[in-house]
Design a protein around this motif. Structure first.
Motif, PDB file in Angstrom:
ATOM      1  N   GLU A 137     -14.579 -51.284 -29.467  1.00 46.75           N
ATOM      2  CA  GLU A 137     -16.080 -50.989 -29.630  1.00 46.75           C
ATOM      3  C   GLU A 137     -16.515 -49.495 -29.073  1.00 46.75           C
ATOM      4  O   GLU A 137     -17.435 -48.964 -29.741  1.00 46.75           O
ATOM      5  N   GLU A 141     -18.152 -46.987 -31.262  1.00 46.36           N
ATOM      6  CA  GLU A 141     -19.668 -46.302 -30.895  1.00 46.36           C
ATOM      7  C   GLU A 141     -19.637 -44.937 -30.670  1.00 46.36           C
ATOM      8  O   GLU A 141     -20.578 -44.076 -30.968  1.00 46.36           O
ATOM      9  N   LYS A 144     -19.687 -43.540 -34.156  1.00 46.51           N
ATOM     10  CA  LYS A 144     -21.030 -43.495 -34.458  1.00 46.51           C
ATOM     11  C   LYS A 144     -21.769 -42.384 -34.218  1.00 46.51           C
ATOM     12  O   LYS A 144     -22.603 -41.711 -34.822  1.00 46.51           O
TER      13      LYS A 144
END
Length: 192
Positions: A137, A141, A144
């Motif tokens: 994650e 992230e 992103k």
């Protein structure tokens, strides 16, 4: 006694002296012997009669009582032996039960330790999975954020290019536009 001392004899003693009874030892005569025999026969008859009526039933009662006591003593001895045997069996069962309890407790401890190890292993696996997911994650992230930063940089570059094209720029204007773009994006974006 005082009459004898004074020399006065009673009438019965005088009569006995006249008959000559004091001349013989104990005064044994046929009548006395007959009386003694009759008395002995009467005592013997009474003894056998009392023996038949009282002594024999009393003897039988005593014999029965002795047999009953003997039987009760034997029964009590047998009961005592049975009680000792039962106590020994009880003690043996109690010792076996103690051993069983110890074995059960030992087995329970082993199972608890095994279960504890299983739980710890499962927790470690879960923690590893959670960490792995968290790392994925975090990577997502980061990617992103990088994509967003790139998009923002592209947007800022377009805006700058658009401003740059629309206005004739000199060095001072160009520096001013770059400072504005950097302020809009923030200093933390370029530092990381």
């Amino acid at each position: 006694m005082s009459n004898l001392v004074l020399g006065i004899k009673p009438a019965a003693v005088l009569a006995a002296e006249q008959e000559g009874l004091f001349n013989r030892i104990f005064g044994l005569d046929a009548q006395l012997i007959a009386d003694a025999v009759i008395l002995a026969l009467a005592v013997g008859f009474l003894f056998f009669l009392l023996s038949a009526l009282l002594f024999n039933p009393a003897r039988e009662l005593m014999k029965k009582r002795q047999e009953k006591i003997k039987t009760e003593m034997e029964t009590a001895a047998k009961d005592m032996a049975d009680a000792k045997q039962m106590k020994a069996e009880y003690d043996a069962r109690l010792a076996a039960a103690d051993k069983d309890v110890d074995a059960i407790l030992s087995e329970g401890r082993k199972k608890a330790l095994a279960r504890e190890n299983e739980i710890i292993a499962e927790a470690k696996e879960e923690a590893a999975l959670v960490l792995e997911r968290a790392e994925r994650e975090i990577e997502l992230e980061k990617s992103k954020v990088k994509d967003e930063v790139k998009q923002e940089m592209i947007g800022v570059a377009r805006a700058m290019a658009g401003r740059f094209v629309t206005a004739s720029m000199d060095d001072e204007t160009q520096a001013k536009l770059i400072d504005e773009a950097l302020n809009e994006m923030g200093e933390g974006t370029w530092q990381s």
